[in-house]
Enzyme design. Sequence first.
Site, mmCIF file in Angstrom:
data_model
loop_
_atom_site.group_PDB
_atom_site.id
_atom_site.type_symbol
_atom_site.label_atom_id
_atom_site.label_comp_id
_atom_site.label_asym_id
_atom_site.label_seq_id
_atom_site.Cartn_x
_atom_site.Cartn_y
_atom_site.Cartn_z
ATOM 1 N N LYS A 168 -8.416 -2.472 0.236
ATOM 2 C CA LYS A 168 -8.604 -1.720 1.713
ATOM 3 C C LYS A 168 -9.551 -0.437 1.431
ATOM 4 O O LYS A 168 -10.043 -0.139 2.736
ATOM 5 C CB LYS A 168 -7.225 -1.304 1.966
ATOM 6 C CG LYS A 168 -6.342 -2.623 2.355
ATOM 7 C CD LYS A 168 -6.900 -3.147 3.665
ATOM 8 C CE LYS A 168 -5.993 -4.329 4.053
ATOM 9 N NZ LYS A 168 -6.702 -5.167 5.192
ATOM 10 N N SER A 192 0.320 -7.360 10.603
ATOM 11 C CA SER A 192 0.963 -8.275 9.740
ATOM 12 C C SER A 192 2.073 -9.161 10.435
ATOM 13 O O SER A 192 2.776 -8.659 11.291
ATOM 14 C CB SER A 192 1.394 -7.466 8.441
ATOM 15 O OG SER A 192 1.974 -8.308 7.500
ATOM 16 N N ARG A 239 1.928 -12.001 -2.346
ATOM 17 C CA ARG A 239 0.591 -12.517 -1.669
ATOM 18 C C ARG A 239 -0.074 -13.176 -2.820
ATOM 19 O O ARG A 239 0.208 -13.531 -4.135
ATOM 20 C CB ARG A 239 -0.378 -11.101 -1.616
ATOM 21 C CG ARG A 239 0.236 -10.107 -0.783
ATOM 22 C CD ARG A 239 -0.454 -10.346 0.403
ATOM 23 N NE ARG A 239 -0.058 -9.349 1.606
ATOM 24 C CZ ARG A 239 -0.713 -9.230 2.874
ATOM 25 N NH1 ARG A 239 -1.690 -9.935 3.206
ATOM 26 N NH2 ARG A 239 -0.141 -8.336 3.598
ATOM 27 N N LYS A 243 -2.376 -13.990 12.132
ATOM 28 C CA LYS A 243 -3.701 -13.824 12.093
ATOM 29 C C LYS A 243 -4.405 -14.917 10.911
ATOM 30 O O LYS A 243 -5.382 -15.922 11.300
ATOM 31 C CB LYS A 243 -3.927 -12.304 11.400
ATOM 32 C CG LYS A 243 -5.669 -11.929 11.389
ATOM 33 C CD LYS A 243 -5.861 -10.757 11.559
ATOM 34 C CE LYS A 243 -5.065 -9.870 10.683
ATOM 35 N NZ LYS A 243 -5.511 -9.725 9.200
ATOM 36 N N THR A 244 -3.892 -14.920 9.794
ATOM 37 C CA THR A 244 -4.353 -15.715 8.588
ATOM 38 C C THR A 244 -3.966 -17.216 9.131
ATOM 39 O O THR A 244 -4.857 -18.058 8.997
ATOM 40 C CB THR A 244 -4.021 -15.391 7.342
ATOM 41 O OG1 THR A 244 -4.295 -13.988 6.961
ATOM 42 C CG2 THR A 244 -4.288 -16.306 6.367
ATOM 43 N N HIS A 269 -10.730 -5.336 11.862
ATOM 44 C CA HIS A 269 -9.457 -5.872 11.007
ATOM 45 C C HIS A 269 -8.885 -7.268 11.551
ATOM 46 O O HIS A 269 -8.350 -7.161 12.678
ATOM 47 C CB HIS A 269 -8.211 -4.795 11.064
ATOM 48 C CG HIS A 269 -7.049 -5.397 10.017
ATOM 49 N ND1 HIS A 269 -5.763 -5.184 10.255
ATOM 50 C CD2 HIS A 269 -7.057 -5.909 8.904
ATOM 51 C CE1 HIS A 269 -5.048 -5.406 9.218
ATOM 52 N NE2 HIS A 269 -5.871 -5.985 8.584
ATOM 53 N N ASP A 321 -9.696 -11.672 7.251
ATOM 54 C CA ASP A 321 -8.986 -10.182 7.254
ATOM 55 C C ASP A 321 -9.931 -9.066 7.643
ATOM 56 O O ASP A 321 -9.566 -8.394 8.643
ATOM 57 C CB ASP A 321 -8.352 -9.770 5.762
ATOM 58 C CG ASP A 321 -7.417 -8.680 6.003
ATOM 59 O OD1 ASP A 321 -6.712 -8.655 7.084
ATOM 60 O OD2 ASP A 321 -7.405 -7.794 5.231
ATOM 61 N N ARG A 339 0.669 -1.220 0.169
ATOM 62 C CA ARG A 339 0.096 -0.096 0.102
ATOM 63 C C ARG A 339 0.679 1.231 0.073
ATOM 64 O O ARG A 339 1.975 1.405 0.744
ATOM 65 C CB ARG A 339 -0.868 0.026 1.228
ATOM 66 C CG ARG A 339 -2.070 -1.173 1.372
ATOM 67 C CD ARG A 339 -2.911 -0.882 2.378
ATOM 68 N NE ARG A 339 -1.976 -1.103 3.577
ATOM 69 C CZ ARG A 339 -1.707 0.018 4.375
ATOM 70 N NH1 ARG A 339 -1.984 1.223 4.121
ATOM 71 N NH2 ARG A 339 -0.806 -0.159 5.729
#
Length: 543
Positions: A199, A236, A321, A240-241, A218, A255, A58
Amino acid sequence: MSNRVPAHGLAEQGILTPAEISWNFGTPQLVEEAVRRGEGLLAKDGPLVVRTGKHTGRSAQDKYIVRDAETDGTIWWDNNKAMTSDQFAALKSDFLKALGERQHLFVADLYGGSQPEHRVRVRVINELAWHNLFIRTLLVRPEEADLAGFAPEFTIIDLPTFRAVPERHGVRSETVIAVNLTEKLILIGGTAYAGEMKKSVFGILNYLLPAEGVMPMHCSANIGPKGDTAVFFGLSGTGKTTLSADASRTLIGDDEHGWSDEAVFNFEGGCYAKMIRLSAEAEPEIHGMTKRFGTVLENVVMDEETRELDLDDATFAENTRGAYPIEFVSNCSNSNMGPVPQNIVMLTADAFGVLPPIARLTPDQAMYHFLSGYTAKVAGTEIGVTEPEATFSTCFGAPFMPRHPSVYGNLLKARIAKGGVTCWLVNTGWTGGKYGVGKRMPIRETRALLNAALDGSLNGVEFRTDENFGFEVPVSVPGVDTAILDPRGTWADKAAYDAAAAKLVKLFIDNFAKFESHVDAGVRDAAPRAAHQHARTAPIPAA
């Protein structure tokens, strides 16, 4: 494809272009177009491999929100850059002119949000076929029967070849992400990083939903075999994933979610996972997505002769990604929704080696840690970084929060209280010393502790009160090495641990100073204190 062309077309929006329009193409058609146009290549096992150019993440410094009568008093301007209405008008005029010069455009009509009462209708206009495939993969896809009558509430125009002009548009570079919440229009130019679109929709929902009493988050979320929902906050690199992709639990999403009175619902219809150094052994569910037609892989290195992938190669980006539809996950929720949560997990990768692998939080402590949003960078990730470096991203997603953090923090605290939710802090970072001295927390131990928390068995063990942070830490847990539960005990140099803990406590306190006037006394009292200020308490008996 005619039944996918809506009656409310671009002309009805004031967008005039002679371009050929590919309306609501499906995955096969968009993959074919992307390959035909030279935008990407197919890998051996089916995924589309693309590159995003110089922008591999980003462009946070190039994002703006139009400051007008609608947004002046509602946006957290300390965290969001402003653009004037006149500057946006000039930018919009130039974007519309650019659309009129394109020969081919791809348009997708999609939903942001899986719960019908709280979703937003989004139209996305792209010049790249793979961008259209990406956003179609990541957002919620309407039933084909709903497309003919689709009328967008928000529109995103994404033109990577557009170049902003700083003097004319009031921006700092040729790259721009401009959000006009009054006109309900988002303009993205000068970057091919597709995550900007995803986003942007998250930002829309983060702005709209609090006014409806819905908590935007988030986070990832999943459901246990007894119908118990768990929510995982984390920045990040905290897991989390990975930790939500558990074969024994049903995935809601990886997410972005909302928490309404009735449900936790996914904002998206897909997943967007990091691919760099992905392991088939440690993350089999996600690794399997690299072998599926319909997956989009960004900046992953591929041998163009054999079409074999090298997930360990960071030549093009560290932030490689993969985007794939959530239905590719064998144990995903059919509705992208689940019951309101019973457990909240806040993930941190503490490179200082101070925090325990798991701790139980009171509601006040949960709000404190939510507003703090702590994790840590490790030495070597950036030039000049030789020691672990604390990162505080409020609400575990500051770049995507248009309103003041207290809005989200108070919503979270109210929902925790209403639902009697149990809150946990899980450290996936370092143990036995800081980064470079200790070792990364074993994922086997993390999963065992997490499973015990989510199935309720952890509530029945003995706890102690942490001498620095005041939260409750289990003394022993069946199947887990007891030594790892006491971080100070894992350090060979106890004085060095005390110094590191004191440093981290001060970093927390200094960071939270800006929130103190926005929270009540209970949350302020949940702040950590130096260990010498109160004695280590005796264990708390099991419940």
